[in-house]
Enzyme design. Structure first.
Site, short mmCIF file in Angstrom:
data_model
loop_
_atom_site.label_atom_id
_atom_site.label_comp_id
_atom_site.label_asym_id
_atom_site.label_seq_id
_atom_site.Cartn_x
_atom_site.Cartn_y
_atom_site.Cartn_z
N TRP A 106 71.35 -80.09 98.56
CA TRP A 106 71.93 -79.11 96.71
C TRP A 106 72.58 -78.08 96.99
CZ3 TRP A 106 71.01 -81.59 92.35
CH2 TRP A 106 70.12 -81.89 92.06
N ASP A 177 68.95 -70.38 95.68
CA ASP A 177 68.80 -71.85 94.25
C ASP A 177 66.78 -71.80 95.02
OD1 ASP A 177 67.72 -74.03 92.98
OD2 ASP A 177 70.03 -74.85 94.04
N LYS A 201 61.12 -78.47 87.77
CA LYS A 201 60.35 -78.57 89.04
C LYS A 201 59.22 -78.13 89.18
CE LYS A 201 64.34 -80.40 90.40
NZ LYS A 201 65.38 -80.31 91.13
C1 LIG Z 1 66.85 -79.73 90.49
C2 LIG Z 1 67.84 -79.10 91.20
C3 LIG Z 1 68.74 -78.60 91.19
C4 LIG Z 1 68.96 -79.33 90.31
O1 LIG Z 1 68.67 -79.15 88.82
P1 LIG Z 1 69.72 -79.33 87.62
O2 LIG Z 1 68.81 -79.44 86.25
O3 LIG Z 1 69.41 -80.58 86.81
O4 LIG Z 1 70.96 -79.33 87.63
C5 LIG Z 1 69.73 -78.38 91.80
N1 LIG Z 1 69.17 -77.49 92.73
C6 LIG Z 1 67.65 -78.17 93.35
C7 LIG Z 1 67.30 -77.41 94.29
C8 LIG Z 1 67.52 -78.71 92.74
O5 LIG Z 1 65.94 -79.34 93.42
#
Ligand SMILES: *Cc1c(COP(=O)(O)O)cnc(C)c1O
Length: 363
Positions: A106, A177, A201
């Site tokens: 990511w 993030d 998530k």
């Molecule tokens: C799932 C995820 C993303 C991407 O998210 P989207 O909603 O699909 O754009 C980005 N960063 C992390 C750490 C993730 O787990």
């Protein structure tokens, strides 16, 4: 029938209580005669849902008063562009630059996207070691005058988690993030300039993105930044410059209330520590299974593992499914298995998985 436990990485399991409440309120929210999906985002009913959700999130994460909580769309990947468009104006270098620490898939994607907007500097990377941990902060090569430092504090695919905010020189703006572990552990929000995450998530349904941003970082967006993604504009309009993902905000709000009933984030963290310890102990019991992350950096939320004999993968997944243990297949880029054990995964789900792991290994 056995209970079903869903280990999906995202969109992921939600608390059963929340889903039941949403079902009960689906056709008529609190006597309004409307479903939340049918409400104007500017009407008093939805405004009350929105205000409660913001207040509860602020309380759960102890978000200081000088931070805004924004509800956007575009997901984590959208933010990979939205963040540079909002923040590269703060860079003191020519051309503008951003620092990154690469700890998995990511952060890698974030680096690639940001390169469209600024010079990117990978201050440290654990790629050569197969993303088995976080490079020591003392070795990070930070750029004086960079707009900010981007980290991914839980690498969802690689299963690597920061256990604390990195201690970097004062004045460094950290952008984190936290998509896959927000609200799973206590964090000191004041250590970060921006915390962001897609909701699907550990918060609620896909379609909602949460951004927590320190106020002094607002108002620096590039001219090319779409108005709907200019954080200053979004903040000024209380996340209602355009129509926000109203149903997602409603469900997120129910999850926040559920978290408060569980005792808040600190209580959740204790349960998450316990759940992760149980699962790693089963994976480490012998070499039938393998998790390749160095123990200090192992994620409590998203736990990838491999069968030593990969020819058994299909049989493992089929047996798991039969027992109601769903969505354990690993991300296609790394293969193997992955158990995501977010806040809404009860310890009984982890116990059921451990029982199956032991049984399948013939222990
Ligand atoms: C799932 C995820 C993303 C991407 O998210 P989207 O909603 O699909 O754009 C980005 N960063 C992390 C750490 C993730 O787990």
């Amino acid at each position: 029938m056995n209970p079903v436990y869903n280990f999906s990485a995202g969109p992921a399991v939600l608390p059963k209580e929340v889903l039941a409440q949403a079902a009960a309120e689906m056709l008529d929210w609190h006597g309004s005669g409307m479903s939340v999906m049918e409400m104007s985002h500017r009407g008093p009913e939805f405004i009350s849902i929105y205000q409660q959700a913001v207040a509860d999130l602020r309380e759960l994460l102890a978000v200081p008063d000088n931070y805004k909580i924004l509800f956007l769309q575009g997901g984590g990947l959208g933010e990979n562009a939205i963040i540079p468009m909002n923040l590269v104006g703060l860079s003191a270098t020519q051309p503008a630059s951003i620092d990154f620490v690469q700890t998995g898939a990511w952060s890698g994607k974030s680096i690639k996207e940001a390169a469209k907007y600024a010079k990117v500097n990978v201050a440290a990377s654990s790629q050569a070691g197969g993303f088995a941990g976080v490079p020591p902060v003392s070795e990070w090569q930070l750029t004086p005058g960079a707009a900010y430092l981007h980290i991914c504090t839980n690498e969802t695919i690689d299963g690597v988690e920061f256990q604390e905010a990195p201690q970097v020189p004062g004045g460094t703006t950290i952008v984190a993030d936290m998509s896959s572990h927000i609200l799973s552990r206590v964090v000191d929000v004041s250590q970060y300039g921006v915390i962001f995450g897609g909701a699907q998530k550990n918060i609620g349904p896909a379609g909602l993105t949460v951004v927590i941003v320190r106020e002094d970082l607002l108002g620096h967006a590039l001219d090319i930044c779409p108005s709907a993604f200019d954080w200053a504009n979004v903040a000024e309009h209380e996340s209602m410059y355009n129509t926000p993902p109203t149903y997602g905000i409603y469900i997120a709000g129910l999850v926040f209330q559920w978290l408060k009933r569980q005792g808040g984030v600190a209580a959740m963290e204790q349960r998450n520590i316990e759940k992760a310890a149980l699962l790693y102990a089963a994976l480490d019991a012998d070499d039938f299974y393998q998790n390749r992350v160095a123990p200090p950096y192992r994620s409590r939320m998203t736990i990838p593992f491999y069968l030593r004999d990969e020819s058994l993968n299909e049989a493992f997944l089929a047996g798991a499914k039969q027992r109601g243990l769903l969505q354990l297949k690993g991300h296609k880029s790394v293969g193997g298995m992955r158990a995501s054990i977010y806040n809404a995964m009860p310890i009984e789900g982890v116990q059921a998985l451990v029982t199956y792991l032991n049984e399948f290994a013939g222990r």
